[in-house]
Design a protein around this motif. Structure first.
Motif, PDB file in Angstrom:
ATOM      1  N   TYR A  61       2.749  -1.436  12.074  1.00  0.00           N
ATOM      2  CA  TYR A  61       4.334  -1.396  12.821  1.00  0.00           C
ATOM      3  C   TYR A  61       4.000  -0.318  13.723  1.00  0.00           C
ATOM      4  CZ  TYR A  61       5.027  -4.018   8.527  1.00  0.00           C
ATOM      5  OH  TYR A  61       4.829  -4.878   7.326  1.00  0.00           O
ATOM      6  N   SER A 109       5.996  -4.641  15.786  1.00  0.00           N
ATOM      7  CA  SER A 109       4.290  -4.474  15.721  1.00  0.00           C
ATOM      8  C   SER A 109       3.882  -4.943  17.037  1.00  0.00           C
ATOM      9  CB  SER A 109       3.952  -5.537  14.429  1.00  0.00           C
ATOM     10  OG  SER A 109       2.497  -5.637  14.392  1.00  0.00           O
ATOM     11  N   GLU A 141       8.415   6.125   7.599  1.00  0.00           N
ATOM     12  CA  GLU A 141       7.331   5.289   6.710  1.00  0.00           C
ATOM     13  C   GLU A 141       7.048   4.300   7.485  1.00  0.00           C
ATOM     14  OE1 GLU A 141       5.504   6.934   4.521  1.00  0.00           O
ATOM     15  OE2 GLU A 141       6.907   8.618   4.156  1.00  0.00           O
ATOM     16  N   THR A 156       3.092   3.327   9.664  1.00  0.00           N
ATOM     17  CA  THR A 156       2.143   2.306   8.983  1.00  0.00           C
ATOM     18  C   THR A 156       1.764   1.317   9.824  1.00  0.00           C
ATOM     19  OG1 THR A 156       3.151   2.994   6.913  1.00  0.00           O
ATOM     20  CG2 THR A 156       2.065   1.227   6.866  1.00  0.00           C
ATOM     21  N   GLU A 157       0.488   1.083   9.893  1.00  0.00           N
ATOM     22  CA  GLU A 157       0.106  -0.155  10.703  1.00  0.00           C
ATOM     23  C   GLU A 157       0.300  -1.513   9.909  1.00  0.00           C
ATOM     24  OE1 GLU A 157      -4.289   0.210  11.329  1.00  0.00           O
ATOM     25  OE2 GLU A 157      -3.726   1.528  12.948  1.00  0.00           O
ATOM     26  N   ASN A 205       5.244   5.397  -0.611  1.00  0.00           N
ATOM     27  CA  ASN A 205       6.123   6.604   0.034  1.00  0.00           C
ATOM     28  C   ASN A 205       7.515   6.182   0.450  1.00  0.00           C
ATOM     29  OD1 ASN A 205       3.715   7.802   0.384  1.00  0.00           O
ATOM     30  ND2 ASN A 205       3.184   7.124   2.416  1.00  0.00           N
ATOM     31  N   THR A 206       7.887   4.734   0.573  1.00  0.00           N
ATOM     32  CA  THR A 206       9.239   4.389   0.737  1.00  0.00           C
ATOM     33  C   THR A 206       9.950   4.750  -0.444  1.00  0.00           C
ATOM     34  OG1 THR A 206       8.512   2.723   2.544  1.00  0.00           O
ATOM     35  CG2 THR A 206      10.643   2.720   1.838  1.00  0.00           C
ATOM     36  N   ASN A 217       0.919  -1.206   0.162  1.00  0.00           N
ATOM     37  CA  ASN A 217       0.023  -0.163   0.004  1.00  0.00           C
ATOM     38  C   ASN A 217       0.791   1.346   0.006  1.00  0.00           C
ATOM     39  OD1 ASN A 217       0.928  -0.219   2.626  1.00  0.00           O
ATOM     40  ND2 ASN A 217      -0.913  -0.910   3.560  1.00  0.00           N
ATOM     41  N   GLY A 218       0.401   2.263   0.694  1.00  0.00           N
ATOM     42  CA  GLY A 218       1.264   3.758   0.644  1.00  0.00           C
ATOM     43  C   GLY A 218       2.551   3.479   1.239  1.00  0.00           C
ATOM     44  N   LEU A 219       2.526   2.380   2.181  1.00  0.00           N
ATOM     45  CA  LEU A 219       4.040   2.317   2.651  1.00  0.00           C
ATOM     46  C   LEU A 219       5.067   2.208   1.757  1.00  0.00           C
ATOM     47  CD1 LEU A 219       6.278   1.576   4.728  1.00  0.00           C
ATOM     48  CD2 LEU A 219       5.141  -1.011   4.545  1.00  0.00           C
TER      49      LEU A 219
END
Length: 797
Positions: A452, A544, A445, A449-450, A424-425, A419-421
């Protein structure tokens, strides 16, 4: 022969007489052809210039005409035994022509012209004197009179044409050459004679020689017009050589090139196998061939493609384990096997008369059979070997493309999951210009982000068993300056072995940091090694608040992320010099015998220049040294005896210079590269080594020079320049290529270029370069072609 001469065709059969007369009428010699049977009265025939007898036993009419005119020319045109032919040829008053073939009447017409001509053949005395030597030659040798008729022929020509020598003598060359070829040769010789001034003239041309059995074979005819010492014409001599094998080789190579183009377009190894099996039948005319592919998982050779004749004759072919059957043995050994006698294919009792078994690189084997013994000649063996070599190259290419496709598919699958992780990374990795920015951005990042809650990166400490935390983000209570790497501590295995660690049961780990992580709500963590090739940049810790958070999907994503981070760090660390807009060019000399080039240039009187360097996986440095002056063998001995040299090879030598490949351990050059320098020129002369290097504009050039000055005597700074760098550099291009080459491919391409393989004329050939690398020539060219392919892809794709 004058046009309009009268020829009488005489025989007992009216139909055969009429047919022969019609045939002579159809020639271009303009004969006045008459016919008669044996019972015709001589006085009714009238005046004739020549008689054609259609029987060995001359008809009564012919006998009667010869009684009246003993010099009347008679040509026997009949098919009989060799004994009867020899009887006619032994009679100097008779001439002979054998019926048969498309040109039989042209040959007969020429023979009539010969016997009616006032010119008589000039004897070829030289051929008579040396007949024993000429008869021993493999090439056909002949002599012609001025009418173009054979007055000499050796045994080789008789064997080549399928005629007896007696059958050739007295016949026109049109017997074995078509009229177009004869006309061409005569025109060539006339043109040469017009400007020869009485000297011998010669011409060479190719022709399709017509044999007695109706077959044609490709030959080369070298004709010479001979003159005597007094300038008188002596006749025409010639040498005919069978070039059918050469032609066949050329045709096979041409067809093989067409096949190679198809092979290089094959999308898979299976497609390559089908093309090879079909080409063996279509190109070579060998109808029994099997291509097996190696299954690395099962360690067996599976039949992938076979010609129809194999299945019809031998049935479905079995799967072989390594060293089972002829195919298994040649694949295991890497050596071709060839049999010309009946032998078993394997332990099943299946036999063939002949067999060629060739390994197809590391991909499989090509087996070619025949039910006949001695079915394969040298050309067959050579072309089959070439086909197998091309197939191996095509399999390599197909495998690489398949791996690329699979990699793209895997990347696509991973991208679908993330996803956006990751988005963005990736943005962080692309935009970051320093290592610190990469590490900080990735940690931020991840922590945001869940599922984590915390992330940090630890770099290996210079001393001690710990990781120094460089960047972190998330739960502040977990941030520390360093993490101990005691036995069983998180990150120890990841750093030492390069394998990710997943810890779902934190209670089983005895570590103060893990205990505090549990208190902060961490339920599971993952330690990801940041490794790029042989370089390890540390460990990425991801925590996590969920148990079992790191399933297969998360593991794939984070390991891919770890590799991407390591790749980015490597690019930044090793590519500073490549991205700098300005650089400092530092030039200095060192007069110290601790340096290899100083020692060698002092002891050998040679000028040594480094023309290329490669850092190898084990940390050693491979250099290519160009030596001007001095004895190359003495220099090679000095290199081999030098304690700093691990290996030395003379790659090429020409025009007073020699190229050596030298592998060393620790060296000043390796130290300079480790400090971010790019070597531009290194030369050793008279015991002094001169270095020209480039450093990033922001690099501390003074520190690098001080490092050299502190460790080597006689160090002098001779140049210090600051200049702009082009937007696109040669180093960038070389770096991008170097990442794609294997060690063997880069070595093959570099030795070929530096050794003069691409010069014209070539300074060295493939055999010499292959020997320098201690590999076979086909393997060398396979590496060279693979490297060239990557260069072209880098240029054009």
């Amino acid at each position: 022969m004058d046009r309009g001469q009268t020829v009488l065709v005489c025989g007992d059969g009216e139909e055969w007489v009429a047919e022969t007369a019609a045939g002579l009428d159809g020639t271009e010699d303009g004969l006045d052809v008459r016919t008669a049977t044996g019972g015709t009265a001589p006085e009714s025939v009238g005046s004739v210039d020549c008689v054609v007898s259609l029987a060995f036993d001359l008809p009564e009419l012919v006998t009667a005409l010869r009684a009246e005119r003993p010099t009347l020319p008679v040509v026997v045109f009949a098919d009989g035994s060799p004994e009867r032919v020899r009887e006619v040829l032994a009679d100097e008053t008779l001439a002979y022509v054998r019926p048969g073939g498309d040109a039989q009447y042209d040959v007969l017409a020429h023979r009539i012209a010969s016997v009616t001509s006032e010119n008589t053949p000039t004897a070829m005395g030289a051929f008579d004197r040396h007949s024993e030597v000429i008869d021993a030659l493999d090439d056909g040798v002949y002599a012609l009179d001025d009418e173009g008729e054979f007055v000499f022929a050796n045994e080789a020509l008789a064997e080549l044409t399928g005629y007896d020598i007696e059958e050739l003598l007295g016949e026109h060359t049109i017997l074995i050459k078509d009229r177009e070829t004869v006309t061409f040769a005569e025109s060539q010789l006339r043109e040469l004679l017009s400007s020869s001034g009485g000297d011998d003239v010669e011409t060479t041309f190719e022709l399709e020689l017509r044999r007695a059995d109706g077959r044609t074979i490709a030959c080369e005819d070298h004709m010479t017009v001979l003159y005597g010492p007094d300038g008188d014409f002596r006749g025409t001599a010639g040498v005919i050589r069978d070039i059918s094998e050469r032609k066949r080789r050329e045709e096979l190579l041409s067809a093989l090139q067409e096949t190679s183009r198809s092979l290089m377009q094959a999308p898979s190894r299976e497609a390559v196998s089908s093309i090879v099996a079909a080409a063996t039948e279509r190109v070579l005319g060998l109808d029994m061939a099997v291509v097996r592919l190696y299954d690395a998982d099962e360690e067996v050779l599976r039949p992938e493609a076979a010609t129809d004749a194999v299945v019809e004759t031998l049935g479905e072919r079995p799967v072989y384990s390594l060293e089972e059957g002829e195919a298994g043995e040649v694949f295991a050994s890497g050596e071709t096997a060839s049999y010309g006698t009946t032998h078993e294919l394997d332990g099943s009792g299946t036999t063939v008369g002949s067999g060629l078994y060739v390994p197809v690189g590391v991909h499989g084997t090509l087996s070619v059979f025949s039910t006949d013994e001695d079915a394969f000649d040298d050309i067959d063996r050579q072309v089959v070997a070439l086909l197998a070599t091309n197939a191996a190259a095509a399999c390599n290419r197909a495998k690489r493309e398949q791996e690329v496709r699979e990699t793209r598919e895997r990347i696509a699958t991973v991208l679908d999951r993330i996803n956006g992780l990751i988005e963005n990374t990736v943005e962080v990795l692309v935009e970051a210009t320093t290592r610190e920015a990469v590490e900080a951005g990735v940690c931020a990042e991840l922590a945001a982000t869940e599922p984590y809650t915390f992330a940090c990166i630890g770099r290996p400490a210079v001393r001690g068993s710990r990781l120094d935390v460089s960047e972190w983000a998330g739960e502040a209570t977990l941030a520390e300056e360093s993490l101990a790497l005691d036995d069983g501590a998180p990150g120890a295995t990841a750093l030492a072995e390069g394998d990710s660690e997943i810890i779902d049961d934190l209670g089983a780990v005895d570590s103060e940091w893990v205990s505090r992580a549990r208190e902060a709500g961490v339920e599971s963590l993952m330690a990801v090694p940041l490794s790029y090739t042989d370089s390890t940049y540390g460990v990425l810790f991801v925590c996590s608040d969920r148990p079992d958070a790191f399933d297969d999907r998360e593991q794939v994503v984070l390991e891919a992320l770890g590799r991407a981070v390591a790749n980015a760090i490597n690019a930044i660390e090793s590519g500073k010099i490549l991205s700098a807009d300005k650089v400092i060019e530092l030039e200095f000399t060192v007069n110290d015998r601790d340096l290899l080039l100083s020692r060698l240039s002092a002891s050998t009187d040679a000028v040594l220049t480094s023309v290329g360097t490669v850092t190898q996986a084990d940390g050693s440095l491979r250099m290519y040294l160009d030596a001007e002056g001095g004895e190359s063998e003495a220099l090679l001995t000095a290199l081999e005896d030098d304690s700093a040299v691990r290996s030395a090879t003379k790659v090429a030598e020409h025009e007073g210079s020699a190229l050596f490949e030298v592998t060393t351990g620790e060296s000043l050059l390796a130290t300079l590269v480790d400090h971010g320098a790019v070597p531009k020129e290194i030369t050793g002369e008279s015991g002094v080594t001169r270095y020209t290097i480039e450093l990033p504009y922001e690099g501390d050039a003074r520190e690098v020079f001080s490092l050299v000055e502190d460790n080597y005597d006689g160090t002098d700074l001779v140049g210090y320049h600051e200049h702009e760098r082009p937007v696109q550099t040669q180093q960038e291009f070389q770096a991008s290529l170097s990442e794609r080459f294997t060690d063997r491919q880069e070595t093959a391409l570099r030795t070929a270029y530096l050794g003069g393989f691409f010069d014209w004329p070539r300074e060295v050939d493939g055999d010499e370069l292959a020997e320098a690398m201690d590999i076979s020539r086909p393997t060398y060219h396979q590496h060279l072609r693979a490297a060239q392919q990557k260069v072209y892809e880098e240029l054009f794709e």
